[in-house]
Design a protein around this motif. Structure first.
Motif, PDB file in Angstrom:
ATOM      1  N   VAL A  12      -6.710  -0.115  12.852  1.00 12.07           N
ATOM      2  CA  VAL A  12      -7.583  -0.995  13.651  1.00 12.07           C
ATOM      3  C   VAL A  12      -7.238  -2.474  13.523  1.00 12.07           C
ATOM      4  CG1 VAL A  12      -9.495   0.646  13.531  1.00 12.07           C
ATOM      5  CG2 VAL A  12      -9.286  -1.113  11.770  1.00 12.07           C
ATOM      6  N   ALA A  13      -6.377  -2.844  12.594  1.00 17.77           N
ATOM      7  CA  ALA A  13      -6.044  -4.255  12.372  1.00 17.77           C
ATOM      8  C   ALA A  13      -4.539  -4.460  12.485  1.00 17.77           C
ATOM      9  CB  ALA A  13      -6.540  -4.712  10.997  1.00 17.77           C
ATOM     10  N   ASN A  14      -4.154  -5.657  12.889  1.00 21.68           N
ATOM     11  CA  ASN A  14      -2.740  -6.006  13.015  1.00 21.68           C
ATOM     12  C   ASN A  14      -2.195  -6.424  11.654  1.00 21.68           C
ATOM     13  OD1 ASN A  14      -2.694  -5.562  15.853  1.00 21.68           O
ATOM     14  ND2 ASN A  14      -3.646  -7.568  16.160  1.00 21.68           N
ATOM     15  N   VAL A  15      -2.081  -5.446  10.763  1.00 23.28           N
ATOM     16  CA  VAL A  15      -1.642  -5.727   9.399  1.00 23.28           C
ATOM     17  C   VAL A  15      -0.187  -6.170   9.367  1.00 23.28           C
ATOM     18  CG1 VAL A  15      -1.340  -4.743   7.101  1.00 23.28           C
ATOM     19  CG2 VAL A  15      -3.302  -4.065   8.502  1.00 23.28           C
ATOM     20  N   GLY A  16       0.656  -5.556  10.177  1.00 25.51           N
ATOM     21  CA  GLY A  16       2.081  -5.867  10.156  1.00 25.51           C
ATOM     22  C   GLY A  16       2.514  -6.943  11.120  1.00 25.51           C
TER      23      GLY A  16
ATOM     24  N   GLN B  89      -8.651   4.454  21.890  1.00 21.48           N
ATOM     25  CA  GLN B  89      -8.531   5.385  20.760  1.00 21.48           C
ATOM     26  C   GLN B  89      -9.565   5.071  19.678  1.00 21.48           C
ATOM     27  OE1 GLN B  89      -4.238   4.725  20.137  1.00 21.48           O
ATOM     28  NE2 GLN B  89      -3.975   6.950  20.320  1.00 21.48           N
ATOM     29  N   MET B  90      -9.815   3.794  19.431  1.00 26.07           N
ATOM     30  CA  MET B  90     -10.835   3.430  18.456  1.00 26.07           C
ATOM     31  C   MET B  90     -12.214   3.926  18.892  1.00 26.07           C
ATOM     32  SD  MET B  90     -10.026  -0.326  16.850  1.00 26.07           S
ATOM     33  CE  MET B  90      -9.726  -1.178  18.390  1.00 26.07           C
ATOM     34  N   VAL B  91     -12.528   3.717  20.164  1.00 24.62           N
ATOM     35  CA  VAL B  91     -13.816   4.188  20.671  1.00 24.62           C
ATOM     36  C   VAL B  91     -13.920   5.702  20.547  1.00 24.62           C
ATOM     37  CG1 VAL B  91     -15.236   4.406  22.747  1.00 24.62           C
ATOM     38  CG2 VAL B  91     -14.108   2.231  22.227  1.00 24.62           C
ATOM     39  N   ALA B  92     -12.847   6.400  20.869  1.00 22.82           N
ATOM     40  CA  ALA B  92     -12.865   7.865  20.809  1.00 22.82           C
ATOM     41  C   ALA B  92     -13.054   8.359  19.377  1.00 22.82           C
ATOM     42  CB  ALA B  92     -11.565   8.417  21.397  1.00 22.82           C
ATOM     43  N   TRP B  93     -12.298   7.792  18.446  1.00 21.50           N
ATOM     44  CA  TRP B  93     -12.411   8.239  17.054  1.00 21.50           C
ATOM     45  C   TRP B  93     -13.769   7.874  16.462  1.00 21.50           C
ATOM     46  CZ3 TRP B  93     -10.046  11.840  14.639  1.00 21.50           C
ATOM     47  CH2 TRP B  93      -8.722  12.141  14.901  1.00 21.50           C
ATOM     48  N   PHE B  94     -14.224   6.662  16.704  1.00 18.37           N
ATOM     49  CA  PHE B  94     -15.528   6.247  16.177  1.00 18.37           C
ATOM     50  C   PHE B  94     -16.652   7.130  16.730  1.00 18.37           C
ATOM     51  CE2 PHE B  94     -14.267   1.528  15.331  1.00 18.37           C
ATOM     52  CZ  PHE B  94     -13.354   1.983  14.389  1.00 18.37           C
TER      53      PHE B  94
END
Length: 330
Positions: free
Chosen positions: A130-134, A145-150
């Motif tokens: 969910v975060a731009n770590v890289g 996809q975040m909405v679907a998984w949550f």
């Protein structure tokens, strides 16, 4: 490297703390609160959740797995964020008169719904999903996809929690609690063998806390106390499943089977089983509820054996004890 003796000590500490919390409430609060506020306040569910939380924290302290503050990993957020959220919800719902009204029922449903939907964001917060770590645009999930998984995890958690509460109100508490504790233990072993050692160990004190809490609770209001305990332990177990799946190698189908196994004791209410003798109902409930978790553990152990020793000969194809103790150690 996990120490079986240390895990046993952690389970003992968790059980003692959980029972002590309930015992203190029985000796002090049930007399004073029931006398002064007889029809207005009910702290039973809050105490049930608090007893399990106290036992769990004591157990992980003994294991040396107490997360740092502020929580930087998923385990820390489960302990320091999800548990307080649950306890605050139960504290809000302690007012008996409000809880029994129509508005109180809707409020309880809404708060539990929000708590269930908070599991997934809490676990994956600031992760690569969910975060731009890289760097810019490096996160794995899109917005959809975040909405679907949550939504999927939230609805599943809420449904599991709601049905578990119904079972607490309908089934024999001893049978239900022991089966749930067994599923917790199998879940811990499965998560450990899936590569997340530190998360899997949390399930052991969680299971013992639930059992000793039930034993220490008196006959009066026992179901309400267990509702709180089952609620917080169910949410934490779902959180461990999410962490095991997204940060280790726990299969989604295994997590689903383990979660559904928590509800299988309800089969004794089916007409075909309810007509049988009590001892036969108990035997069938135990067999139906405990067989799927054992199957999941067996399959996970088999895959672990293949990963840990892929070139094994037919005469020596089992991993050593050191393989089990070292696998997933992080």
């Amino acid at each position: 490297m996990p120490d079986p003796i240390l895990i046993s000590k952690a389970m003992i500490v968790a059980g003692l703390l959980s029972a002590a919390m309930v015992a203190c409430y029985r000796l002090v609060a049930w007399r004073t609160i029931s006398t002064n506020l007889p029809m207005t306040w009910s702290f039973n569910r809050l105490v049930g959740g608090l007893a399990v939380a106290t036992g769990l924290i004591g157990g992980i302290w003994m294991l040396g797995l107490i997360p740092a503050w502020p929580p930087a990993v998923d385990r820390g957020r489960l302990i320091w964020i999800l548990i307080p959220v649950f306890l605050v919800i139960e504290l809000i719902l302690c007012r008996r008169r409000d809880a029994r009204s129509q508005a109180g029922r809707w409020l309880r449903c809404l708060l539990r719904f929000l708590a269930a939907f908070s599991i997934m964001p809490v676990v994956v917060w600031r992760s690569i999903y969910v975060a731009n770590v890289g760097g810019p645009d490096s996160r794995i999930w899109s917005n959809w996809q975040m909405v679907a998984w949550f939504s999927l995890i939230g609805l599943g958690s809420f449904g599991l929690w709601a049905i578990a509460i119904v079972l607490v109100r309908k089934l024999p508490l001893g049978l239900l609690t022991w089966i749930m504790a067994f599923v917790y233990l199998c879940s811990g072993v499965t998560i450990m063998l899936s590569g997340y050692l530190s998360a899997g160990q949390l399930a052991f004190p969680l299971a013992v806390s639930l059992i000793t809490m039930l034993i220490a609770t008196g006959q009066s209001n026992k179901r309400e106390v267990l509702e709180g305990a089952v609620g917080i332990s169910t949410l934490l177990l779902v959180g461990l499943f999410v962490a095991g799946h997204f940060f280790a190698e726990l299969r989604a189908i295994d997590a689903i089977i383990l979660g559904v196994s928590l509800l299988l004791p309800g089969v004794i209410k089916l007409p075909i089983i309810a007509k049988r003798r009590l001892w036969l109902q108990v035997v069938l409930a135990v067999l139906i509820s405990c067989t799927p978790p054992l199957f999941v553990v067996y399959q996970t152990q088999h895959r672990f054996s293949e990963r840990s020793n892929p070139a094994a000969t037919p005469t020596n194809n089992s991993p050593s004890i050191s393989d089990y103790l070292n696998y997933g150690n992080e």
